[in-house]
Design a protein around this motif. Structure first.
Motif, PDB file in Angstrom:
ATOM      1  N   ALA A  50      45.918  49.000  40.191  1.00 28.62           N
ATOM      2  CA  ALA A  50      47.436  49.650  39.928  1.00 28.62           C
ATOM      3  C   ALA A  50      47.837  48.799  38.409  1.00 28.62           C
ATOM      4  CB  ALA A  50      48.107  49.316  41.212  1.00 28.62           C
ATOM      5  N   ALA A  51      47.557  47.361  38.447  1.00 28.86           N
ATOM      6  CA  ALA A  51      47.868  46.997  37.394  1.00 28.86           C
ATOM      7  C   ALA A  51      47.738  47.422  35.805  1.00 28.86           C
ATOM      8  CB  ALA A  51      46.958  45.428  37.764  1.00 28.86           C
ATOM      9  N   ILE A  52      45.699  48.270  36.472  1.00 25.64           N
ATOM     10  CA  ILE A  52      45.235  48.753  34.770  1.00 25.64           C
ATOM     11  C   ILE A  52      46.399  50.150  34.273  1.00 25.64           C
ATOM     12  CG2 ILE A  52      43.523  47.148  34.819  1.00 25.64           C
ATOM     13  CD1 ILE A  52      41.979  50.240  36.819  1.00 25.64           C
ATOM     14  N   THR A  53      47.587  50.856  35.473  1.00 28.00           N
ATOM     15  CA  THR A  53      47.298  52.119  36.021  1.00 28.00           C
ATOM     16  C   THR A  53      49.128  52.042  35.504  1.00 28.00           C
ATOM     17  OG1 THR A  53      47.270  52.213  37.764  1.00 28.00           O
ATOM     18  CG2 THR A  53      45.927  53.637  36.468  1.00 28.00           C
ATOM     19  N   ILE A  56      52.187  49.929  41.115  1.00 24.63           N
ATOM     20  CA  ILE A  56      53.399  48.757  42.453  1.00 24.63           C
ATOM     21  C   ILE A  56      51.682  49.267  43.285  1.00 24.63           C
ATOM     22  CG2 ILE A  56      54.938  48.392  43.669  1.00 24.63           C
ATOM     23  CD1 ILE A  56      56.635  49.041  41.345  1.00 24.63           C
ATOM     24  N   ALA A  57      51.672  48.431  43.827  1.00 26.47           N
ATOM     25  CA  ALA A  57      49.854  48.388  45.275  1.00 26.47           C
ATOM     26  C   ALA A  57      50.664  48.031  46.197  1.00 26.47           C
ATOM     27  CB  ALA A  57      48.778  47.299  44.559  1.00 26.47           C
ATOM     28  N   PHE A  58      51.683  47.387  46.535  1.00 25.18           N
ATOM     29  CA  PHE A  58      52.063  47.232  47.684  1.00 25.18           C
ATOM     30  C   PHE A  58      53.576  47.666  47.393  1.00 25.18           C
ATOM     31  CE2 PHE A  58      48.363  45.368  47.803  1.00 25.18           C
ATOM     32  CZ  PHE A  58      46.900  46.057  48.341  1.00 25.18           C
ATOM     33  N   VAL A  66      56.070  50.896  37.473  1.00 28.20           N
ATOM     34  CA  VAL A  66      56.710  49.549  36.641  1.00 28.20           C
ATOM     35  C   VAL A  66      58.368  50.019  36.581  1.00 28.20           C
ATOM     36  CG1 VAL A  66      56.912  47.364  35.264  1.00 28.20           C
ATOM     37  CG2 VAL A  66      55.130  48.252  37.126  1.00 28.20           C
ATOM     38  N   LEU A  67      58.975  49.090  36.627  1.00 27.94           N
ATOM     39  CA  LEU A  67      60.432  49.420  35.326  1.00 27.94           C
ATOM     40  C   LEU A  67      60.161  49.726  34.019  1.00 27.94           C
ATOM     41  CD1 LEU A  67      63.305  49.031  38.106  1.00 27.94           C
ATOM     42  CD2 LEU A  67      62.352  51.080  37.341  1.00 27.94           C
ATOM     43  N   THR A  68      60.552  49.533  32.928  1.00 25.87           N
ATOM     44  CA  THR A  68      60.885  49.490  32.242  1.00 25.87           C
ATOM     45  C   THR A  68      62.400  49.628  31.134  1.00 25.87           C
ATOM     46  OG1 THR A  68      60.536  51.398  30.856  1.00 25.87           O
ATOM     47  CG2 THR A  68      58.467  49.690  31.920  1.00 25.87           C
ATOM     48  N   LEU A  69      62.379  48.908  30.499  1.00 25.56           N
ATOM     49  CA  LEU A  69      63.761  48.685  29.677  1.00 25.56           C
ATOM     50  C   LEU A  69      63.231  49.481  28.290  1.00 25.56           C
ATOM     51  CD1 LEU A  69      65.509  45.070  31.071  1.00 25.56           C
ATOM     52  CD2 LEU A  69      65.978  47.986  31.380  1.00 25.56           C
ATOM     53  N   ARG A  70      63.879  49.950  27.477  1.00 23.40           N
ATOM     54  CA  ARG A  70      63.752  50.104  26.333  1.00 23.40           C
ATOM     55  C   ARG A  70      64.593  50.131  25.825  1.00 23.40           C
ATOM     56  NH1 ARG A  70      61.302  56.438  26.651  1.00 23.40           N
ATOM     57  NH2 ARG A  70      59.433  55.708  28.285  1.00 23.40           N
ATOM     58  N   GLY A  71      64.571  48.849  24.218  1.00 22.64           N
ATOM     59  CA  GLY A  71      65.891  48.683  23.340  1.00 22.64           C
ATOM     60  C   GLY A  71      65.505  48.288  22.297  1.00 22.64           C
ATOM     61  N   LEU A 151      57.898  40.358  44.759  1.00 25.63           N
ATOM     62  CA  LEU A 151      56.659  40.754  45.402  1.00 25.63           C
ATOM     63  C   LEU A 151      56.210  41.534  44.035  1.00 25.63           C
ATOM     64  CD1 LEU A 151      54.082  40.932  47.092  1.00 25.63           C
ATOM     65  CD2 LEU A 151      56.610  43.240  48.842  1.00 25.63           C
ATOM     66  N   GLU A 152      56.498  42.289  43.732  1.00 25.99           N
ATOM     67  CA  GLU A 152      55.398  43.044  42.444  1.00 25.99           C
ATOM     68  C   GLU A 152      54.970  42.108  41.272  1.00 25.99           C
ATOM     69  OE1 GLU A 152      58.546  47.108  43.011  1.00 25.99           O
ATOM     70  OE2 GLU A 152      58.603  45.801  41.647  1.00 25.99           O
ATOM     71  N   PHE A 153      55.960  41.130  40.940  1.00 22.36           N
ATOM     72  CA  PHE A 153      55.235  40.061  39.839  1.00 22.36           C
ATOM     73  C   PHE A 153      53.969  39.457  40.477  1.00 22.36           C
ATOM     74  CE2 PHE A 153      55.884  35.944  37.491  1.00 22.36           C
ATOM     75  CZ  PHE A 153      55.422  36.790  36.264  1.00 22.36           C
ATOM     76  N   MET A 154      53.833  38.943  42.038  1.00 25.29           N
ATOM     77  CA  MET A 154      53.553  37.736  41.952  1.00 25.29           C
ATOM     78  C   MET A 154      51.637  39.017  42.513  1.00 25.29           C
ATOM     79  SD  MET A 154      54.310  35.305  43.139  1.00 25.29           S
ATOM     80  CE  MET A 154      52.730  34.501  43.781  1.00 25.29           C
ATOM     81  N   GLN A 155      51.896  40.124  42.067  1.00 27.65           N
ATOM     82  CA  GLN A 155      51.197  41.581  42.858  1.00 27.65           C
ATOM     83  C   GLN A 155      50.169  41.302  41.717  1.00 27.65           C
ATOM     84  OE1 GLN A 155      51.933  45.017  43.973  1.00 27.65           O
ATOM     85  NE2 GLN A 155      53.293  44.556  45.817  1.00 27.65           N
ATOM     86  N   ARG A 156      50.428  41.416  39.947  1.00 29.77           N
ATOM     87  CA  ARG A 156      50.055  41.749  39.250  1.00 29.77           C
ATOM     88  C   ARG A 156      49.935  40.424  38.383  1.00 29.77           C
ATOM     89  NH1 ARG A 156      52.177  45.850  35.771  1.00 29.77           N
ATOM     90  NH2 ARG A 156      50.759  45.285  34.846  1.00 29.77           N
TER      91      ARG A 156
END
Length: 284
Positions: A50-53, A56-58, A66-71, A151-156
């Protein structure tokens, strides 16, 4: 560079297929099922996939991006640097090199290789309790931040943990394990040289009828005393006063009252120093 990268990709895919990580079927290659591996692999492999793509795994958002911010404005593809190649997600960068006696650049390269995965200054928690990771360099589409739940941050982060019993150091050239010239460049130690000299002297006098080829040339493990001497320059085998007498363990004292009594008698503080707090994100 492209031809070299193609060779690297082909050999890497063959190695992963041979080890069972990838499965090749009908001309297509995909990840193998984690059920055939150990418990660690079954747990970490979905996180790594999930990380290389950038998914989110779980959790509630499993499988989503993954949510992104474009500035920043999307940037155009810059001219390809020399000695660099990029094919199907594999990149080869050979433009950074260090001269034989350039110790300063070698130190910079070592610091770059051993750098941590994340920087504390680029990780923060927003008002909604989500983790925002600021990218060091904006992506080509203008993305400047990644937004993840705790939780998603801990997965990464867990995807970066290497599996147990996995070698993290690879030696190439004459230092490779099966290199023919390895024995000529790797120090053997005084014990091996003494045994070799004694073997030569014995072969000149008598003919040996029995041999033991399975006996190793040197011990596989290094004693703790030698490790302390090598790393911290603490000699635990010789007397610190005369330097000649050999030290040996008389007793191992584990009782706290006895240890405090001995330290007090020697004029030392029997209480250990307090533990320092972990450095905060904005603390110098």
């Amino acid at each position: 560079m492209h031809a070299l990268l193609q060779t690297v990709i082909a050999r890497l895919m063959k190695m992963l297929t041979r080890r069972g990580v990838l499965v090749e079927d009908m001309g297509q290659t995909y990840l193998a099922e984690p059920d055939a591996d150990g418990e660690e692999a079954r747990t970490l492999r979905p996180l790594q996939a999930a990380a290389i793509t950038y998914r989110i795994a779980f959790g509630p958002r499993a499988g989503q991006k993954v949510l992104t911010l474009r500035g920043a404005m999307p940037r155009e593809d810059s001219a390809r640097q020399p000695l660099c190649a990029d094919i199907d997600g594999f990149s080869l960068h050979a433009a950074v090199r260090v001269e034989a006696h350039d110790r300063k650049r070698l130190e910079q390269l070592c610091r770059y290789i051993t750098r941590p995965a994340l920087s504390d200054e680029r990780v923060q928690v927003n008002a909604a309790g989500q983790v925002e990771l600021k990218l060091k360099t904006p992506w080509r589409d203008g993305t400047t931040h990644l937004v993840l739940s705790p939780l998603e941050f801990m997965q990464r982060l867990a995807a970066l943990v290497p599996r147990p019993r996995l070698h993290l150091i690879r030696f190439h050239g004459v230092l490779a394990p099966n290199a023919k010239l390895r024995s000529l460049v790797v120090p053997q130690g005084p014990e091996v040289e003494e045994r070799a000299t004694a073997a030569v002297a014995a072969s000149e006098c008598v003919v040996q009828t029995e041999t033991n080829p399975d006996r190793p040339d040197r011990p596989h493990r290094i004693a703790w005393a030698r490790l302390l001497k090598r790393v911290f320059d603490i000699d635990m085998q010789h007397c610190p006063n005369c330097g000649a007498g050999e030290l040996k363990i008389i007793a191992a004292i584990l009782e706290r009252p006895v240890i405090e009594k001995i330290l007090t008698h020697l004029g030392l503080d029997p209480q250990p120093p307090p533990r320092g707090r972990a450095r905060e994100a904005r603390q110098d």
